[in-house]
Design an enzyme around this catalytic site. Structure first.
Site, mmCIF file in Angstrom:
data_model
loop_
_atom_site.group_PDB
_atom_site.id
_atom_site.type_symbol
_atom_site.label_atom_id
_atom_site.label_comp_id
_atom_site.label_asym_id
_atom_site.label_seq_id
_atom_site.Cartn_x
_atom_site.Cartn_y
_atom_site.Cartn_z
ATOM 1 N N LYS A 1 0.856 -1.198 0.000
ATOM 2 C CA LYS A 1 0.000 0.000 0.000
ATOM 3 C C LYS A 1 0.879 1.230 0.000
ATOM 4 O O LYS A 1 2.018 1.188 0.475
ATOM 5 C CB LYS A 1 -0.883 0.005 1.255
ATOM 6 C CG LYS A 1 -2.105 0.887 1.161
ATOM 7 C CD LYS A 1 -3.127 0.324 0.198
ATOM 8 C CE LYS A 1 -4.522 0.369 0.618
ATOM 9 N NZ LYS A 1 -5.434 -0.524 -0.033
ATOM 10 N N GLY B 1 -20.740 6.692 3.301
ATOM 11 C CA GLY B 1 -19.630 7.052 2.408
ATOM 12 C C GLY B 1 -20.055 6.961 0.954
ATOM 13 O O GLY B 1 -19.798 5.967 0.282
ATOM 14 N N TYR B 2 -20.722 8.032 0.484
ATOM 15 C CA TYR B 2 -21.215 8.007 -0.896
ATOM 16 C C TYR B 2 -20.154 8.580 -1.834
ATOM 17 O O TYR B 2 -20.324 9.617 -2.463
ATOM 18 C CB TYR B 2 -22.529 8.798 -0.991
ATOM 19 C CG TYR B 2 -23.380 8.425 -2.183
ATOM 20 C CD1 TYR B 2 -24.063 7.225 -2.207
ATOM 21 C CD2 TYR B 2 -23.510 9.277 -3.275
ATOM 22 C CE1 TYR B 2 -24.843 6.867 -3.293
ATOM 23 C CE2 TYR B 2 -24.288 8.928 -4.368
ATOM 24 C CZ TYR B 2 -24.953 7.723 -4.365
ATOM 25 O OH TYR B 2 -25.731 7.362 -5.446
ATOM 26 N N GLY B 3 -19.020 7.895 -1.904
ATOM 27 C CA GLY B 3 -17.953 8.301 -2.822
ATOM 28 C C GLY B 3 -17.988 7.377 -4.017
ATOM 29 O O GLY B 3 -19.056 6.921 -4.438
ATOM 30 N N ASN B 4 -16.819 7.068 -4.535
ATOM 31 C CA ASN B 4 -16.772 6.226 -5.729
ATOM 32 C C ASN B 4 -17.374 4.846 -5.466
ATOM 33 O O ASN B 4 -18.336 4.444 -6.117
ATOM 34 C CB ASN B 4 -15.336 6.108 -6.223
ATOM 35 C CG ASN B 4 -15.276 5.489 -7.601
ATOM 36 O OD1 ASN B 4 -16.012 5.880 -8.489
ATOM 37 N ND2 ASN B 4 -14.447 4.501 -7.761
ATOM 38 N N ALA B 5 -16.812 4.135 -4.481
ATOM 39 C CA ALA B 5 -17.331 2.787 -4.200
ATOM 40 C C ALA B 5 -18.792 2.871 -3.770
ATOM 41 O O ALA B 5 -19.647 2.148 -4.294
ATOM 42 C CB ALA B 5 -16.484 2.113 -3.130
ATOM 43 N N GLY B 6 -19.090 3.767 -2.835
ATOM 44 C CA GLY B 6 -20.444 3.859 -2.288
ATOM 45 C C GLY B 6 -21.496 4.156 -3.340
ATOM 46 O O GLY B 6 -22.594 3.582 -3.322
HETATM 47 N N1 GLU Z 1 -7.225 -0.046 -3.368
HETATM 48 C C1 GLU Z 1 -7.947 -1.251 -3.617
HETATM 49 C C2 GLU Z 1 -7.957 -2.130 -2.388
HETATM 50 O O1 GLU Z 1 -7.773 -1.687 -1.286
HETATM 51 C C3 GLU Z 1 -7.487 -1.950 -4.849
HETATM 52 C C4 GLU Z 1 -6.057 -2.364 -4.834
HETATM 53 C C5 GLU Z 1 -5.571 -2.859 -6.189
HETATM 54 O O2 GLU Z 1 -6.345 -2.869 -7.118
HETATM 55 O O3 GLU Z 1 -4.403 -3.217 -6.233
HETATM 56 O O4 GLU Z 1 -8.232 -3.286 -2.466
#
Ligand code: GLU
Length: 425
Positions: A115, A227-232
């Site tokens: 990360k 959390g109404y962002g991209n994923a939400g």
């Molecule tokens: N950021 C995303 C996660 O936390 C995707 C990570 C990725 O695609 O490598 O799973």
């Protein structure tokens, strides 16, 4: 943006890395795992801290702090997103890298966990500043990343454009196109069909299986999204489109809105892109962000940051299924409380593994220079997520443990086996 950033009153005080280590220890105790494995999985294998000077639009130079952490690469090159967030810390990145190791192992990807993060507030930066920061980050970390070393991707407040700049910068340094160095790229630059909503879609496949196992009919089932962002926002629109769920409440960093008859995700997204928030959405009542978590709904989806379900509110959660689209939204104490109350929790590294799964498909397509159609991506994603859910459920029944512990047992065993086969322990 991969996930939206939302701060909620009473969010966890616990250091996320301490939480990740506690989860590892807990699993090691259940499995009575080898002492060497236990020591290795508690710490990241490698981490780099960098300072990135960026020329701002007013001509001044500002220096941003950045991190890249590789938690474990026994199963393959490290994989995981890069967050651009003002509250980023080394410990948050360490925790998230650790969770990536378990996430990749759980859905059986030949990848380890990594990360990255940069302490910045992208909401206050121009596109030019963001581009210079993205390229500057690669200038500082290029030695540790690479298509067969560590492959970043989008995460909180980073997006396909940022991935494109980073890929371009890495390619310039390498002297050749290196599409495989990063995933979540725009389609025109080696991105995969289906990557944009993969986190939401993958989690919804898991939710479909969980609802079947629980005897819950998703058609008309009520859902609250924190959390109404991209994923939400993708969770909302796809849950409605695929299953006919009724989205009764959503929140973002500015507030929350509620309508028991249901909110239209399409109109909500339009309202948010116009006003910058879901707050003030017509035909809805305002709600406190913290109240959203405690609504009497069938499914609660935390889609933003860590620690929003904690010892302070877990007793009051009323949803029958909690689907963790965010990373780390539930603290270990809250896990115990929800399990004792028979709330079916779909743990983060199962529920949100769809993003990295399609990232892996993107890498495979980049290596082969051959691109799949959306349908193929969805089918392969569905198979992975469905298989992972059932193996976690089976493990949870076998050991009489909650779903998170069950997922840990599966993932840690796989990583431990790889480390043993490699002769690390
Ligand atoms: N950021 C995303 C996660 O936390 C995707 C990570 C990725 O695609 O490598 O799973």
């Amino acid at each position: 943006m991969e996930l939206s950033g939302v701060s909620v009153a009473g969010a966890c005080e616990l250091n996320p890395f301490a939480m990740a280590q506690q989860q590892c220890d807990d699993c090691a105790n259940i499995l009575n795992i080898d002492q060497g494995v236990r020591e290795i999985i508690r710490e990241p294998m490698q981490e780099i801290h960098v300072s990135i000077p960026v020329r701002m639009d007013d001509g001044s130079i500002k220096v941003f702090k950045g991190f890249r952490v590789i938690h474990n690469n026994a199963l393959g090159p490290a994989k995981g997103g890069i967050r651009f967030h003002p509250d980023e810390t080394a410990d948050t990145v360490r925790a998230l890298a650790t969770w990536m190791t378990w996430k990749c192992a759980l859905v059986e990807l030949p990848l380890g966990g990594g990360k990255g993060g940069v302490v910045c507030n992208p909401k206050e930066m121009s596109q030019g500043e963001l581009e210079r920061l993205s390229r500057g980050y690669v200038d500082r970390v290029w030695q540790v990343i690479g298509p067969d070393k560590d492959i970043p991707a989008p995460d909180v407040y980073t997006n396909p454009q940022i991935m494109a700049w980073m890929m371009d910068q890495y390619s310039k340094i390498a002297g050749k196109n290196q599409f495989g160095v990063i995933t979540g790229k725009p389609l025109r630059l080696g991105g995969s069909a289906g990557r944009h909503d993969a986190t939401a879609r993958g989690g919804l496949y898991v939710l479909r299986e969980a609802a079947r196992a629980r005897g819950l009919n998703l058609k008309g089932a009520t859902m609250a999204i924190q959390g109404y962002g991209n994923a939400g926002s993708y969770v909302a629109s796809l849950a409605q489109e695929l299953f006919g769920c009724r989205i009764v409440a959503v929140s973002d960093s500015k507030g929350a809105v509620y309508n028991k008859m249901g909110l239209d995700p399409q109109l909500l997204s339009e309202h948010k892109s116009f006003t910058g928030s879901v707050v003030g959405f017509p035909k809805s009542d305002p709600l406190q962000q913290a109240e959203l978590l405690e609504l009497d709904v069938d499914v609660l989806c935390p889609c933003s940051l860590e620690g929003v379900i904690n010892a302070g509110n877990a007793e009051r959660i009323k949803a029958s299924i909690v689907a963790e689209f965010a990373n780390g939204p539930t603290t270990p104490e809250a896990d115990e409380i929800l399990f004792a109350r028979d709330i079916h929790l779909l743990p983060d590294f199962l529920c949100n593994a769809g993003g990295v799964t399609v990232s892996y498909f993107e890498m495979v397509q980049n290596f082969n220079m051959f691109y799949w159609e959306e349908k193929e991506v969805y089918e392969r994603l569905d198979r992975k997520m469905t298989a992972a859910y059932h193996s976690v459920l089976e493990m949870s029944k076998k050991y009489g443990v909650n779903m998170r512990r069950a997922a840990y047992i599966l993932a840690v065993r796989r990583v431990a086996e790889a480390m043993q086969l490699r002769g690390w322990v």
